[in-house]
Design an enzyme around this catalytic site. Structure first.
Site, PDB file in Angstrom:
ATOM      1  N   HIS A  48     -55.063   0.409 -41.130  1.00  0.00           N
ATOM      2  CA  HIS A  48     -55.131  -1.012 -40.761  1.00  0.00           C
ATOM      3  C   HIS A  48     -56.487  -1.291 -40.131  1.00  0.00           C
ATOM      4  CE1 HIS A  48     -53.072  -4.535 -38.363  1.00  0.00           C
ATOM      5  NE2 HIS A  48     -54.141  -4.929 -39.035  1.00  0.00           N
ATOM      6  N   GLU A  75     -54.166  -2.125 -44.802  1.00  0.00           N
ATOM      7  CA  GLU A  75     -53.474  -3.158 -44.030  1.00  0.00           C
ATOM      8  C   GLU A  75     -54.505  -4.087 -43.406  1.00  0.00           C
ATOM      9  OE1 GLU A  75     -50.828  -1.543 -41.127  1.00  0.00           O
ATOM     10  OE2 GLU A  75     -49.285  -1.087 -42.593  1.00  0.00           O
ATOM     11  N   HIS A 199     -42.409   0.476 -39.962  1.00  0.00           N
ATOM     12  CA  HIS A 199     -42.616   0.096 -38.561  1.00  0.00           C
ATOM     13  C   HIS A 199     -41.516   0.691 -37.681  1.00  0.00           C
ATOM     14  CE1 HIS A 199     -45.135  -2.114 -35.738  1.00  0.00           C
ATOM     15  NE2 HIS A 199     -44.050  -2.262 -35.017  1.00  0.00           N
TER      16      HIS A 199
END
Length: 254
Positions: A48, A75, A199
């Site tokens: 990310h 991400e 997550h």
């Protein structure tokens, strides 16, 4: 009845970069972590690039794309700057996520319904560039249906609320969140979306969610990086792969 399709493991290496950035310099190197994860059985690498560059940096993304042998999942927030960077890197996939500077980690799913005007063109640009787009969303019917309407190839279901409820010992909430994930995965697949999840997953929750035949990819990072401090990154990837395989063995296609 046929077996469920294969389940991919994407290893998120953000927090290798968090540790590196705590002291500056180059060690530990996220690219080295990516190599180790792939050697241990990861099907892809997720990273990310946040707007504040708190962990992964631009150069990390370039090196990952150039040197790893498995797909790179980029991400990112759907900002003009990040879209430009991602189109330059040309990863296998992008996952569009919500982002706030004050959050410690991504706190909720993307509001696809409320952001159709900006997300639609972004998805189209990535589709035209041959980059698979997934949208990180809650297992909410309106969000899922809008993702399909915008022609996103995939979604990633936010599993954080379910995982948190399990950790907190709130069985009722955990069951409610699980039912949302269960129904959301089925709805997304029926709408033609490829379904991913991630997550907050650990070995136990990854094993459970692997039983859902609609889900074809899990993206997991923080738990494995934490466990790697004690047993090594390769061992954590192998253990996660084994947990996913145990869950998948229980799944059959509907």
């Amino acid at each position: 009845m046929s077996k469920a399709p294969p389940l991919r493991l994407g290893v998120n290496i953000d927090h290798i970069a968090t540790l590196r950035n705590a002291r500056g310099g180059r060690h530990p190197d996220p690219l080295r972590a990516a190599f180790a994860a792939i050697e241990a059985g990861a099907d892809g690498i997720t990273a990310h690039l946040r707007e504040d560059r708190r962990h992964i940096r631009d150069a990390d993304m370039q090196r990952l794309k150039a040197e790893i042998s498995k797909p790179l999942n980029f991400e990112m927030a759907a900002t003009d700057d990040m879209i430009r960077i991602a189109l330059g890197v040309k990863p296998h996939a992008v996952c569009l996520v919500p982002e706030r500077r004050e959050e410690l980690t991504t706190e909720g799913g993307l509001d696809v319904v409320g952001q159709q005007a900006s997300l639609g063109p972004a998805i189209a640009r990535f589709n035209d560039a041959g980059i698979r787009t997934s949208l990180f969303i809650a297992a909410d019917p309106a969000q899922i249906e809008t993702a399909a309407k915008l022609k996103a190839p995939a979604i990633e279901i936010h599993t954080g609320a379910w995982c948190d409820a399990i950790t907190d010992g709130d069985a009722a909430k955990a069951n409610t969140e699980w039912q949302r994930i269960f129904a959301g995965a089925a709805l997304a697949r029926s709408a033609g979306l490829e379904v991913h999840a991630g997550h907050g997953l650990d070995y136990a929750t990854a094993e459970t969610i692997s039983e859902l035949p609609q889900i074809v990819e899990l993206n997991i990072g923080f738990h494995m990086i934490g466990e790697a401090l004690f047993v090594g990154l390769g061992e954590t990837v192998r253990a996660m792969r084994a947990a996913m395989d145990r869950g998948r063995a229980k799944a059959i296609a509907a």
